[in-house]
Design a protein around this motif. Sequence first.
Motif, PDB file in Angstrom:
ATOM      1  N   LEU A 617       0.853  -1.207   0.127  1.00  0.00           N
ATOM      2  CA  LEU A 617       0.017   0.091  -0.017  1.00  0.00           C
ATOM      3  C   LEU A 617       0.812   1.288   0.202  1.00  0.00           C
ATOM      4  CD1 LEU A 617      -2.538  -1.169   2.960  1.00  0.00           C
ATOM      5  CD2 LEU A 617      -2.584  -1.127   0.256  1.00  0.00           C
ATOM      6  N   SER A 618       0.316   2.347  -0.584  1.00  0.00           N
ATOM      7  CA  SER A 618       0.957   3.729  -0.536  1.00  0.00           C
ATOM      8  C   SER A 618       1.016   3.949   1.067  1.00  0.00           C
ATOM      9  CB  SER A 618       0.471   4.603  -1.355  1.00  0.00           C
ATOM     10  OG  SER A 618      -0.727   4.853  -0.738  1.00  0.00           O
ATOM     11  N   LYS A 619       1.865   4.875   1.518  1.00  0.00           N
ATOM     12  CA  LYS A 619       1.927   5.451   2.731  1.00  0.00           C
ATOM     13  C   LYS A 619       0.804   6.037   3.151  1.00  0.00           C
ATOM     14  CE  LYS A 619       6.998   6.207   3.029  1.00  0.00           C
ATOM     15  NZ  LYS A 619       8.024   7.144   3.253  1.00  0.00           N
ATOM     16  N   ASP A 620       0.026   6.703   2.146  1.00  0.00           N
ATOM     17  CA  ASP A 620      -1.071   7.407   2.320  1.00  0.00           C
ATOM     18  C   ASP A 620      -2.241   6.610   2.714  1.00  0.00           C
ATOM     19  OD1 ASP A 620       0.510   9.745   1.500  1.00  0.00           O
ATOM     20  OD2 ASP A 620      -1.048  10.343  -0.029  1.00  0.00           O
ATOM     21  N   VAL A 621      -2.388   5.568   1.869  1.00  0.00           N
ATOM     22  CA  VAL A 621      -3.651   4.764   2.139  1.00  0.00           C
ATOM     23  C   VAL A 621      -3.054   4.082   3.487  1.00  0.00           C
ATOM     24  CG1 VAL A 621      -4.462   2.436   1.579  1.00  0.00           C
ATOM     25  CG2 VAL A 621      -3.941   4.179  -0.126  1.00  0.00           C
ATOM     26  N   ALA A 622      -1.996   3.537   3.710  1.00  0.00           N
ATOM     27  CA  ALA A 622      -1.599   2.873   5.131  1.00  0.00           C
ATOM     28  C   ALA A 622      -1.894   3.814   6.423  1.00  0.00           C
ATOM     29  CB  ALA A 622      -0.215   2.269   5.118  1.00  0.00           C
ATOM     30  N   TYR A 623      -1.621   4.965   6.220  1.00  0.00           N
ATOM     31  CA  TYR A 623      -1.953   5.825   7.367  1.00  0.00           C
ATOM     32  C   TYR A 623      -3.297   6.069   7.440  1.00  0.00           C
ATOM     33  CZ  TYR A 623      -1.895   9.929  10.483  1.00  0.00           C
ATOM     34  OH  TYR A 623      -2.037  10.711  11.593  1.00  0.00           O
ATOM     35  N   ALA A 624      -4.034   6.151   6.448  1.00  0.00           N
ATOM     36  CA  ALA A 624      -5.557   6.314   6.503  1.00  0.00           C
ATOM     37  C   ALA A 624      -6.343   5.055   7.332  1.00  0.00           C
ATOM     38  CB  ALA A 624      -6.085   6.565   5.122  1.00  0.00           C
ATOM     39  N   MET A 625      -5.743   4.069   6.843  1.00  0.00           N
ATOM     40  CA  MET A 625      -6.198   2.757   7.545  1.00  0.00           C
ATOM     41  C   MET A 625      -5.755   2.677   8.772  1.00  0.00           C
ATOM     42  SD  MET A 625      -8.096   0.793   5.388  1.00  0.00           S
ATOM     43  CE  MET A 625      -8.172  -0.106   7.006  1.00  0.00           C
ATOM     44  N   VAL A 626      -4.801   3.448   9.246  1.00  0.00           N
ATOM     45  CA  VAL A 626      -4.483   3.429  11.012  1.00  0.00           C
ATOM     46  C   VAL A 626      -5.360   4.195  11.452  1.00  0.00           C
ATOM     47  CG1 VAL A 626      -2.827   4.136  12.373  1.00  0.00           C
ATOM     48  CG2 VAL A 626      -1.983   2.617  10.633  1.00  0.00           C
ATOM     49  N   ASN A 627      -5.602   5.369  10.734  1.00  0.00           N
ATOM     50  CA  ASN A 627      -6.329   6.603  11.235  1.00  0.00           C
ATOM     51  C   ASN A 627      -7.923   5.939  11.566  1.00  0.00           C
ATOM     52  OD1 ASN A 627      -8.685   8.776  10.481  1.00  0.00           O
ATOM     53  ND2 ASN A 627      -6.879   9.795  11.723  1.00  0.00           N
ATOM     54  N   LEU A 628      -8.217   5.171  10.339  1.00  0.00           N
ATOM     55  CA  LEU A 628      -9.637   4.626  10.538  1.00  0.00           C
ATOM     56  C   LEU A 628      -9.754   3.578  11.805  1.00  0.00           C
ATOM     57  CD1 LEU A 628     -10.647   3.156   7.120  1.00  0.00           C
ATOM     58  CD2 LEU A 628     -12.006   4.614   8.340  1.00  0.00           C
ATOM     59  N   MET A 629      -8.784   2.791  12.110  1.00  0.00           N
ATOM     60  CA  MET A 629      -8.787   1.760  13.056  1.00  0.00           C
ATOM     61  C   MET A 629      -8.629   2.401  14.519  1.00  0.00           C
ATOM     62  SD  MET A 629      -7.100  -1.636  11.681  1.00  0.00           S
ATOM     63  CE  MET A 629      -5.674  -1.061  10.286  1.00  0.00           C
ATOM     64  N   GLU A 630      -7.980   3.771  14.636  1.00  0.00           N
ATOM     65  CA  GLU A 630      -7.929   4.461  15.715  1.00  0.00           C
ATOM     66  C   GLU A 630      -9.262   4.726  16.200  1.00  0.00           C
ATOM     67  OE1 GLU A 630      -4.025   7.216  16.576  1.00  0.00           O
ATOM     68  OE2 GLU A 630      -4.856   7.422  14.258  1.00  0.00           O
ATOM     69  N   GLY A 631     -10.358   5.028  15.231  1.00  0.00           N
ATOM     70  CA  GLY A 631     -11.639   5.004  15.852  1.00  0.00           C
ATOM     71  C   GLY A 631     -12.102   3.906  16.661  1.00  0.00           C
ATOM     72  N   VAL A 632     -11.622   2.651  16.319  1.00  0.00           N
ATOM     73  CA  VAL A 632     -12.065   1.595  17.040  1.00  0.00           C
ATOM     74  C   VAL A 632     -12.110   1.540  18.493  1.00  0.00           C
ATOM     75  CG1 VAL A 632     -11.945  -0.854  17.364  1.00  0.00           C
ATOM     76  CG2 VAL A 632     -12.019  -0.011  15.231  1.00  0.00           C
ATOM     77  N   THR A 633     -10.754   2.199  18.924  1.00  0.00           N
ATOM     78  CA  THR A 633     -10.547   2.491  20.409  1.00  0.00           C
ATOM     79  C   THR A 633     -10.701   3.843  20.971  1.00  0.00           C
ATOM     80  OG1 THR A 633      -8.342   3.129  19.999  1.00  0.00           O
ATOM     81  CG2 THR A 633      -8.454   0.905  20.111  1.00  0.00           C
ATOM     82  N   GLN A 634     -11.130   4.653  20.157  1.00  0.00           N
ATOM     83  CA  GLN A 634     -11.607   5.975  20.704  1.00  0.00           C
ATOM     84  C   GLN A 634     -13.120   5.948  20.940  1.00  0.00           C
ATOM     85  OE1 GLN A 634     -10.504   8.326  17.228  1.00  0.00           O
ATOM     86  NE2 GLN A 634      -8.407   8.759  17.942  1.00  0.00           N
ATOM     87  N   TYR A 635     -13.977   5.407  20.178  1.00  0.00           N
ATOM     88  CA  TYR A 635     -15.366   5.345  20.364  1.00  0.00           C
ATOM     89  C   TYR A 635     -15.971   4.017  19.838  1.00  0.00           C
ATOM     90  CZ  TYR A 635     -15.022   7.697  15.772  1.00  0.00           C
ATOM     91  OH  TYR A 635     -14.444   7.955  14.410  1.00  0.00           O
ATOM     92  N   PRO A 666      -2.123   6.668  21.341  1.00  0.00           N
ATOM     93  CA  PRO A 666      -2.787   6.295  20.030  1.00  0.00           C
ATOM     94  C   PRO A 666      -2.725   4.871  19.933  1.00  0.00           C
ATOM     95  CG  PRO A 666      -1.220   8.307  19.806  1.00  0.00           C
ATOM     96  CD  PRO A 666      -1.012   7.877  21.152  1.00  0.00           C
ATOM     97  N   ILE A 667      -3.811   4.212  19.679  1.00  0.00           N
ATOM     98  CA  ILE A 667      -4.134   2.781  19.347  1.00  0.00           C
ATOM     99  C   ILE A 667      -4.961   2.651  18.458  1.00  0.00           C
ATOM    100  CG2 ILE A 667      -4.746   0.626  20.524  1.00  0.00           C
ATOM    101  CD1 ILE A 667      -4.322   1.705  23.340  1.00  0.00           C
ATOM    102  N   ALA A 668      -4.447   1.831  17.347  1.00  0.00           N
ATOM    103  CA  ALA A 668      -5.156   1.411  16.301  1.00  0.00           C
ATOM    104  C   ALA A 668      -5.519  -0.057  16.329  1.00  0.00           C
ATOM    105  CB  ALA A 668      -4.905   1.526  15.059  1.00  0.00           C
ATOM    106  N   GLY A 669      -7.132  -0.270  16.039  1.00  0.00           N
ATOM    107  CA  GLY A 669      -7.126  -2.034  16.121  1.00  0.00           C
ATOM    108  C   GLY A 669      -8.577  -2.104  15.760  1.00  0.00           C
ATOM    109  N   LYS A 670      -8.769  -3.683  15.894  1.00  0.00           N
ATOM    110  CA  LYS A 670     -10.152  -3.949  15.589  1.00  0.00           C
ATOM    111  C   LYS A 670     -10.379  -5.293  16.162  1.00  0.00           C
ATOM    112  CE  LYS A 670     -13.764  -4.062  12.907  1.00  0.00           C
ATOM    113  NZ  LYS A 670     -14.513  -4.541  13.936  1.00  0.00           N
TER     114      LYS A 670
END
Length: 774
Positions: A617-635, A666-670
Amino acid sequence: MAKAKQKKQKGFFTYIKWFWILFGSGLFLIILVFLLASWGAFGEMPTFERLENPQTNLATEFISSDGQTLGKLYLDDNRTPVSYKKLPENLVNALVATEDARYYSHSGIDARGTIRAFAYLGSKGGASTISQQLARQLFVGIRAKDWTKYTQKIKEWVIAIRLERNYTKEEIIAMYLNIYDFGYAADGIRSAARIYFGKEPAELKIEESAVLVGMLKNSSLYNPLRREELVLNRRNTVLGQMAKYGYITEMEKDSLQKLKMDINFNPESHREGLATYFRMYMQRWLNKWVKENPKPDGEKYNIYLDGLKIYTTIDSRMQKNAEDAVQAHMKNLQAEFFHQNTLKRNPTAPFLDLTKGAIDTIMRRAMKQSDRWRSMAKEGKTEKEIKDSFHKKTEMTVFDWNSDSYEKDTIMTPMDSIRYYKTFLRTAMMSMEPQTGHVKAWVGGVDYKHFQYDNVNQGARQAGSTFKPFVYAAAIDQLRYSPCDSLPDNQYCIEPLKHGNPEAWCPKNSNGKYSGEDLTLKNALANSVNTVTAQLIDKVGPRSVVAIARNMGLTREIPEVPSIALGTPDFNVFEMVGAYGTFANQGVYVKPVTVTRIEDKNGTVLYEYVPETKDVLSKDVAYAMVNLMEGVTQYGSGGRLRHSFAKEQTVYKEIITGYPYELTNPIAGKTGTTQNQSDGWFMGMVPNLVTGVWVGGDNRSVHFSSLTYGQGASMALPIWGLYMKKNYENEELGISKDAFEEPENMSINVDCTKALKKLKEELDTEDDLEDVGF
């Protein structure tokens, strides 16, 4: 008178002559005996080559990334030699003072001690020097009891002298301590120090060295676990010898003799100790490696005898944290499972939703896959005889969470024991550094001695919602979606025959409801909304999702059908952790690695790991995915890592060991939960560590009856939370608390406040904002 004088002188010279004849004859006889012994007249003698390189079986040693011994592989000899430089001075002094006080002044045979032994017929001690004892251990063997004991002693003398010629005094001491069998698989001083005191030889205290030296007299008799008082007295004798020869003072001796023995027994076996599941994985890995990498002469390395050193990526401290986290949570979770699955509450316990016929099928299959069935079949027993044996009560030791040793003795039929073990929930956990692929912790189950199936690598179960990030990644990569883009939460159907689906596919949300609202992708993933995931896979197609998953290391079969979006394919924790590492490593997949280097017993490097990487994946896509999964532990479903329980959640607070975790970094997860709560997953990431956890029954029909306990957030996430909490308590581990690195010139919008602001201008009330999932 002159004649008498002459006669007297003649008699004197006759005595002198016979004295010298007898002396010379005796000397000649001694030399002849030694020559005969050296020529092999009294039995085979070691060659010069064998003296130069005495052959002893050496265990293969697994070494952690932080320099600790994780365990060993051996058949009969659990031996790992240490050099003289790594032996403490007090151990050497105790040995010399007790076994051979004139060790540094003789050349293999202690003449003074030998004469004393002959004069007093051994009643005042023997005369075996350290060199002789080594000769016996290496080349002579068990002490004989018939007349051959005399020729055996002569052989010892000859070999001892040869050893003194070939080796220094220091090398002989090291060889002797390395070869001695201290009992309980403690072959050699290093194993003995680790097994009886839980430390390396260099760390031994004087009184601990005295215990081990005392055992040299007879390790079976002077066994500190069975004959504590006898060993204590022997230890004090050794301390007395050290004082007698000036190695310690009388005051020190008196003080040390008053101390109790502090035995810290740490048995080293294949089924006990740290990282047992990992070590058994490494055994399988090594068996394959030796087949593909023979010695220069074409022979295969023997992983049990050749003393290989395997430098692994496992961190012993993180491994201990992982094992502690698994045990703490699984013990509590199992107690709740037992509570819900009594025969009164569930007549088919531990199975749910199965008929008697289906349960009988599972039990018969388990019976035929058991070790008992295989061993009896090898013995030629008939199928009827084997089946009958499964219904006869017998004494056995079984696993028990409530025992200090996690074992209890009981009487039951083998068939009942199969059913008993089916009641236990299983688990798997692996932790990896995404930048290097180095696996830092590996827990394949709750107890290797009783559950030997390794669920990290051998097992594979449905991934559930932990597969959804691969669908989102395909959508962001191909359609340039942003975490802030939104899709409606309405019932969504994919038409028949589209994407190869034979019939229409209309997935429901886990709660069976549809909000009808527009949800951002970040909100939809955080709350595992199935309808949004279905829309995404319809837009990109299953083939694109499968391609991305394969490039991220998921090698198992993935059918190209829309239903994979909800995690219907089976994967193991090993593959899933490697795949998630791609997100944390800015889009670069690094294949998980467990071994960095292999050396032979001489330190020659036989193998060095070369990283296997792939840009996915490009760095942009990978970071966007991390950002998405941070939402799992945020709310989302992983929010309990940060927040306190809501009132309605306190019903199962007691099983969430170590809660509240209150992790603020910061934690990303699923999370992931499969149909009927058969599997609970949690994949969690911080910038330099990715960890996956799975919990479930041996069979999919063994599960909790409701989502309260059976979801990934209850079954698997607590293990991750407790593990990370323990890791963060040790700052030396260097586990990151920083934010994930955002690429320069980020082309995908991950700041949803901008989208919120734009949307706010288009909407009339703030209530409308809630309807779009912000």
